[in-house]
Design a protein around this motif. Structure first.
Motif, PDB file in Angstrom:
ATOM      1  N   SER A 138       0.928  -1.179   0.283  1.00 42.67           N
ATOM      2  CA  SER A 138      -0.074  -0.168  -0.073  1.00 42.67           C
ATOM      3  C   SER A 138       0.615   1.354   0.018  1.00 42.67           C
ATOM      4  N   HIS A 141       1.430   2.356  -3.345  1.00 42.53           N
ATOM      5  CA  HIS A 141       0.123   2.010  -4.235  1.00 42.53           C
ATOM      6  C   HIS A 141      -0.746   3.418  -4.006  1.00 42.53           C
ATOM      7  N   SER A 200     -14.324  -4.819  -3.488  1.00 43.66           N
ATOM      8  CA  SER A 200     -13.912  -3.582  -4.058  1.00 43.66           C
ATOM      9  C   SER A 200     -14.860  -2.680  -3.761  1.00 43.66           C
ATOM     10  N   LEU A 204     -11.420   0.653 -10.240  1.00 39.87           N
ATOM     11  CA  LEU A 204     -10.268   0.083 -10.617  1.00 39.87           C
ATOM     12  C   LEU A 204     -10.020  -1.351 -10.405  1.00 39.87           C
ATOM     13  N   PRO A 207      -5.848  -4.607  -7.206  1.00 37.30           N
ATOM     14  CA  PRO A 207      -4.125  -4.695  -7.519  1.00 37.30           C
ATOM     15  C   PRO A 207      -3.413  -6.102  -7.010  1.00 37.30           C
ATOM     16  N   GLU A 208      -2.545  -6.521  -7.441  1.00 39.20           N
ATOM     17  CA  GLU A 208      -1.655  -7.751  -7.272  1.00 39.20           C
ATOM     18  C   GLU A 208      -1.416  -7.810  -5.760  1.00 39.20           C
ATOM     19  N   HIS A 209      -0.965  -6.809  -5.168  1.00 36.28           N
ATOM     20  CA  HIS A 209      -0.462  -6.979  -3.667  1.00 36.28           C
ATOM     21  C   HIS A 209      -1.654  -7.123  -2.946  1.00 36.28           C
TER      22      HIS A 209
ATOM     23  N   ARG B  96      -7.912   4.741  -0.314  1.00 28.15           N
ATOM     24  CA  ARG B  96      -7.100   5.451  -1.545  1.00 28.15           C
ATOM     25  C   ARG B  96      -5.892   6.128  -1.009  1.00 28.15           C
ATOM     26  N   ALA B 184      -5.888   5.144  -6.829  1.00 35.90           N
ATOM     27  CA  ALA B 184      -5.548   3.923  -5.919  1.00 35.90           C
ATOM     28  C   ALA B 184      -6.727   3.213  -6.113  1.00 35.90           C
ATOM     29  N   TRP B 185      -6.637   1.895  -5.874  1.00 36.48           N
ATOM     30  CA  TRP B 185      -7.763   0.903  -5.644  1.00 36.48           C
ATOM     31  C   TRP B 185      -8.431   1.126  -3.948  1.00 36.48           C
TER      32      TRP B 185
END
Lengths: 213, 213
Positions: A138, A141, A200, A204, A207-209, B96, B184-185
């Motif tokens: 994070s 990100h 979610s 978007l 994300p992978e992480h 975010r 950001a997600w």
């Protein structure tokens, strides 16, 4: 790279000497790092007017320093004598006797006096450490803290010099007579933490992480 | 039947008033019972020579009383002022911004002074409560404590009269600008505890109360 490897032995003081179940006490400093790096939250013990108060909170470790953070208005985030305890329960130990019921667990108890982190660079670094412990990935990100957000946040540092680690990772230890009697089942029911499906709140992609955690 | 339902409101004293994130504070006494009955272990805060010490331990609730137990030689099992805190982490809240990262959790903080349970009937009952919390079904299945085992065990009782409960169960709460920027997600990664496959230490079949947990 935020994770350091410490090679210092874990030398107990009289306050951190393991008295009960000494066989569970660990003397290797790496055991402390392992437990601290494996758990998600800690329980912070502070003193309010002679009353112990225990609060759950996030944390992070960088080498020989543990960082905790929170609102700058929080009473628990003022520097002073603390105990930071981290516990991972790995399973319930069902013994043949009620008396020998137990848990398999890994726990660390750190004693000391916290220091307010006021150097801006160390504060930013500490927030990265705490964020990466709670939500790896994070820091790179998400949007980083503003000056105003930094001012609203207190960070405390605690040296990992006075600590004890206890680990139980074994089958039930029953009395011989109970084993021979063979009238009750005994064994371990393992317990693990499982990540679920990300919920979610964004248009978007996940994300992978987060997906790969 | 060991589980009682309490209908008392949860009335905070100045010491248990929720100051940070007041919207997370619960005022319904049932919320306290829910959190206490849902968690597996507590973190017990005690005072040793002016130093707060926090230790993980098992517990159980019967109505308005919380019981903890341990070795009669354990310093932490002497009656005195304590804080018992219970925390369940339900998920990591990815925002975010780093600043709004958080956790979904349920926690209870109980303050008070413990009482040593010395009445033999209450002590046996309290041990049943603690055992059934840790390992439901074990009190009827395993061998009950002998007089010698009872003497080696201390049980403490704590009234549930002074407590606070905080619950966060929500998506990320980001600043409007960060939502609009959409760079950001954000979302929640749920976390649950899962029981594994019993590891038998016995020739007997795994009993229903373990299999079905």
């Amino acid at each position: 790279m935020l994770v350091n490897v410490s090679r210092t032995p874990l030398s107990p003081t009289p306050r951190t000497l393991v008295n009960r179940h000494r066989e569970r006490g660990q003397t290797d400093r790496a055991a402390l790092d392992d437990v601290l790096d494996s758990a998600l939250i800690c329980h912070l013990g502070v003193l309010y007017d002679g009353q112990p108060v225990v609060l759950p909170t996030g944390y992070g470790r960088d080498g020989d320093t543990l960082y905790i953070h929170g609102s700058s208005g929080a009473k628990s985030l003022r520097p002073g004598p603390v105990c930071v305890t981290v516990t991972i329960v790995d399973g319930i130990v069902y013994a043949r006797s009620v008396f020998h019921h137990s848990m398999n667990y890994r726990s660390a108890v750190v004693l000391g006096t916290t220091r307010l982190v006021d150097d801006p660079d160390e504060k930013m670094h500490a927030l990265a450490v705490v964020t990466e412990h709670l939500a790896p990935g994070s820091w790179d990100h998400a949007r980083l803290p503003t000056r105003k957000e930094l001012a609203a946040t207190n960070v405390l540092a605690l040296d990992l010099t006075e600590a004890s680690v206890k680990i139980r990772n074994a089958p039930p230890s029953d009395d011989d007579e109970d084993v021979e009697a063979n009238t009750a089942w005994a064994g371990v029911l393992p317990l693990t933490m499982e990540w679920g499906v990300p919920e979610s709140a964004s248009t978007l992609p996940v994300p992978e992480h987060v997906l790969k955690r």
